[in-house]
Design a protein around this motif. Structure first.
Motif, PDB file in Angstrom:
ATOM      1  N   ALA A 278      26.151  10.628  68.418  1.00 28.27           N
ATOM      2  CA  ALA A 278      25.114  11.322  67.654  1.00 28.27           C
ATOM      3  C   ALA A 278      25.728  12.622  67.140  1.00 28.27           C
ATOM      4  N   VAL A 279      26.054  12.653  65.854  1.00 27.08           N
ATOM      5  CA  VAL A 279      26.903  13.703  65.301  1.00 27.08           C
ATOM      6  C   VAL A 279      26.089  14.685  64.457  1.00 27.08           C
ATOM      7  N   GLU A 280      26.128  15.938  64.862  1.00 24.44           N
ATOM      8  CA  GLU A 280      25.530  17.028  64.087  1.00 24.44           C
ATOM      9  C   GLU A 280      26.487  18.196  64.092  1.00 24.44           C
ATOM     10  N   GLY A 281      26.279  19.137  63.173  1.00 25.27           N
ATOM     11  CA  GLY A 281      27.169  20.285  63.106  1.00 25.27           C
ATOM     12  C   GLY A 281      28.580  19.859  62.767  1.00 25.27           C
ATOM     13  N   VAL A 282      29.532  20.383  63.519  1.00 24.48           N
ATOM     14  CA  VAL A 282      30.952  20.157  63.244  1.00 24.48           C
ATOM     15  C   VAL A 282      31.473  18.942  64.009  1.00 24.48           C
ATOM     16  N   ALA A 283      32.182  18.069  63.293  1.00 29.38           N
ATOM     17  CA  ALA A 283      32.964  16.979  63.900  1.00 29.38           C
ATOM     18  C   ALA A 283      34.308  16.980  63.182  1.00 29.38           C
ATOM     19  N   MET A 284      35.218  17.802  63.665  1.00 28.35           N
ATOM     20  CA  MET A 284      36.505  18.010  63.006  1.00 28.35           C
ATOM     21  C   MET A 284      37.647  17.511  63.881  1.00 28.35           C
ATOM     22  N   ALA A 285      38.732  17.070  63.246  1.00 25.46           N
ATOM     23  CA  ALA A 285      39.971  16.703  63.946  1.00 25.46           C
ATOM     24  C   ALA A 285      39.645  15.766  65.108  1.00 25.46           C
TER      25      ALA A 285
ATOM     26  N   ILE B  39      32.172  17.032  58.622  1.00 24.84           N
ATOM     27  CA  ILE B  39      33.070  16.034  59.213  1.00 24.84           C
ATOM     28  C   ILE B  39      34.391  16.034  58.458  1.00 24.84           C
ATOM     29  N   ALA B  40      35.505  16.082  59.189  1.00 31.23           N
ATOM     30  CA  ALA B  40      36.811  16.020  58.523  1.00 31.23           C
ATOM     31  C   ALA B  40      37.910  15.796  59.538  1.00 31.23           C
ATOM     32  N   ASP B  41      38.965  15.116  59.089  1.00 29.02           N
ATOM     33  CA  ASP B  41      40.220  15.185  59.818  1.00 29.02           C
ATOM     34  C   ASP B  41      41.054  16.263  59.134  1.00 29.02           C
ATOM     35  N   ASN B  42      40.948  17.460  59.653  1.00 30.80           N
ATOM     36  CA  ASN B  42      41.566  18.619  58.996  1.00 30.80           C
ATOM     37  C   ASN B  42      42.901  19.006  59.619  1.00 30.80           C
ATOM     38  N   HIS B  43      43.541  18.091  60.341  1.00 31.24           N
ATOM     39  CA  HIS B  43      44.847  18.404  60.921  1.00 31.24           C
ATOM     40  C   HIS B  43      45.827  18.904  59.850  1.00 31.24           C
ATOM     41  N   ILE B  44      45.793  18.260  58.681  1.00 32.68           N
ATOM     42  CA  ILE B  44      46.761  18.581  57.633  1.00 32.68           C
ATOM     43  C   ILE B  44      46.635  20.033  57.181  1.00 32.68           C
ATOM     44  N   ASN B  45      45.447  20.609  57.267  1.00 40.85           N
ATOM     45  CA  ASN B  45      45.245  22.004  56.856  1.00 40.85           C
ATOM     46  C   ASN B  45      45.952  22.993  57.777  1.00 40.85           C
TER      47      ASN B  45
ATOM     48  N   PRO C 280      47.435  13.997  63.221  1.00 45.84           N
ATOM     49  CA  PRO C 280      46.444  13.573  64.210  1.00 45.84           C
ATOM     50  C   PRO C 280      47.109  13.070  65.485  1.00 45.84           C
ATOM     51  N   GLY C 281      46.422  13.271  66.597  1.00 41.98           N
ATOM     52  CA  GLY C 281      46.924  12.761  67.869  1.00 41.98           C
ATOM     53  C   GLY C 281      45.863  12.054  68.683  1.00 41.98           C
ATOM     54  N   GLY C 282      44.659  11.884  68.090  1.00 42.04           N
ATOM     55  CA  GLY C 282      43.563  11.252  68.823  1.00 42.04           C
ATOM     56  C   GLY C 282      43.097   9.944  68.221  1.00 42.04           C
ATOM     57  N   GLY C 283      43.899   9.381  67.312  1.00 45.74           N
ATOM     58  CA  GLY C 283      43.573   8.047  66.824  1.00 45.74           C
ATOM     59  C   GLY C 283      43.352   7.894  65.345  1.00 45.74           C
ATOM     60  N   SER C 284      43.277   8.983  64.578  1.00 42.48           N
ATOM     61  CA  SER C 284      42.904   8.878  63.160  1.00 42.48           C
ATOM     62  C   SER C 284      43.853   8.011  62.343  1.00 42.48           C
ATOM     63  N   THR C 285      45.180   8.105  62.614  1.00 43.25           N
ATOM     64  CA  THR C 285      46.114   7.324  61.788  1.00 43.25           C
ATOM     65  C   THR C 285      45.979   5.833  62.045  1.00 43.25           C
ATOM     66  N   GLN C 286      45.358   5.466  63.167  1.00 46.55           N
ATOM     67  CA  GLN C 286      45.225   4.058  63.514  1.00 46.55           C
ATOM     68  C   GLN C 286      43.799   3.526  63.323  1.00 46.55           C
ATOM     69  N   ARG C 287      42.812   4.314  63.746  1.00 48.39           N
ATOM     70  CA  ARG C 287      41.432   3.829  63.636  1.00 48.39           C
ATOM     71  C   ARG C 287      40.884   3.972  62.218  1.00 48.39           C
ATOM     72  N   LEU C 288      41.195   5.087  61.567  1.00 47.92           N
ATOM     73  CA  LEU C 288      40.575   5.358  60.277  1.00 47.92           C
ATOM     74  C   LEU C 288      40.881   4.276  59.237  1.00 47.92           C
ATOM     75  N   PRO C 289      42.128   3.804  59.097  1.00 51.01           N
ATOM     76  CA  PRO C 289      42.376   2.718  58.132  1.00 51.01           C
ATOM     77  C   PRO C 289      41.623   1.437  58.478  1.00 51.01           C
ATOM     78  N   ARG C 290      41.407   1.202  59.756  1.00 52.61           N
ATOM     79  CA  ARG C 290      40.675   0.007  60.166  1.00 52.61           C
ATOM     80  C   ARG C 290      39.193   0.103  59.812  1.00 52.61           C
ATOM     81  N   VAL C 291      38.700   1.335  59.735  1.00 49.83           N
ATOM     82  CA  VAL C 291      37.279   1.537  59.437  1.00 49.83           C
ATOM     83  C   VAL C 291      37.026   1.606  57.933  1.00 49.83           C
ATOM     84  N   VAL C 292      37.853   2.380  57.201  1.00 49.04           N
ATOM     85  CA  VAL C 292      37.546   2.647  55.792  1.00 49.04           C
ATOM     86  C   VAL C 292      38.580   2.074  54.824  1.00 49.04           C
ATOM     87  N   GLY C 293      39.672   1.518  55.342  1.00 52.70           N
ATOM     88  CA  GLY C 293      40.710   0.991  54.470  1.00 52.70           C
ATOM     89  C   GLY C 293      41.818   1.994  54.217  1.00 52.70           C
TER      90      GLY C 293
END
Length: 256
Positions: free
Chosen positions: A107-114, A134-140, A145-158
């Protein structure tokens, strides 16, 4: 932070397992201890046959701001193996979501970053507030990423959208997250709490065998090739931070 400090709270009510990330003064940023307590809470609740659904929320109006920079800096000074403990602990917590028999709702409200965004990606179902940030702002911060974004995110959104989000650090609203398939449903701020409560109550009232079987059938094909990718990601992020030093990332982030 010692293990006697409850940075994750959990409880059971009416077939619902409630987990609350409890570092509101730090926007629920992830420490090793928080990750360990989250892992413990997930395993405890998922092992209780009276629980049909688990919901994860953050305290203080934010979901999770990502990794705790002070802890990352301290662990970096202590060496790569110490730094790895943070990412390994967070991975185990995210893996516990997949391993749970019952669905886990973020249940996501407010900030969900990195790392907060990565925890959101690990959930089975995501409910968001329209105005969530909401953002994966590691690049900024010149980070990876070290918590899964490079692996999960492509599986979710392409591939295209994942790389676009990871390399731009673009911020999404809750409505954007639903549009991109990162969340199931979005609610206006004044309807969010009621909407989350109604949704998880519906899940809690369903046949447990049917619910757990459906989750297993949906989850299994996605999990088979994920593990090695997550290993590779942790190896990369530990090496990256060790080479660069977290102080440089903090400086870049402040100037961006």
């Amino acid at each position: 932070m010692g293990p006697d400090v409850s940075v994750v709270r959990h409880a059971i009510a009416d077939g619902i397992g409630h987990i609350t990330l409890n570092r509101p003064d730090h926007m629920n940023a992830v420490t090793t201890e928080l990750a360990r307590q989250l892992d413990h809470a997930l395993n405890t609740l998922s092992g209780n046959l009276s629980v049909n659904v688990i919901v994860i929320r953050g305290s203080g109006g934010n979901f999770c701001a990502g990794g705790d920079i002070a802890e990352v800096e301290r662990l970096t000074h202590e060496g790569p193996e110490c730094l790895r403990t943070l990412f390994d602990a967070f991975r185990r917590a995210c893996d516990a979501i997949s391993a749970a028999d019952v669905p886990v709702v973020a249940a996501v409200e407010g900030v969900a970053m990195a790392g907060g965004f990565e925890l959101m990606q690990a959930a089975d179902i995501v409910i968001v507030r329209d105005d969530a940030k909401i953002a994966d702002n590691h690049i900024n911060f010149a980070m990876i990423p070290g918590g899964g974004s490079t692996q999960r995110l492509p599986r979710v959104v392409g591939h295209q959208i994942a790389l676009g989000l990871l390399l731009s650090g673009d911020r999404l609203s809750g409505s954007d997250a639903v549009r991109l398939g990162l969340a199931y449903r979005s609610f206006a701020p004044n309807e969010f709490d009621k909407g989350v409560s109604h949704f998880v109550a519906q899940l809690a009232g369903l046949d447990r065998t049917a619910v757990t079987t459906i989750k297993k059938l949906v989850r299994d094909p996605r999990a088979r090739s994920l593990s090695q990718g997550l290993d590779d990601e942790i190896n990369a992020v530990v090496g990256h931070i060790t080479r660069q030093g977290v102080g440089e990332f903090s400086r870049i982030g402040r100037s961006s």
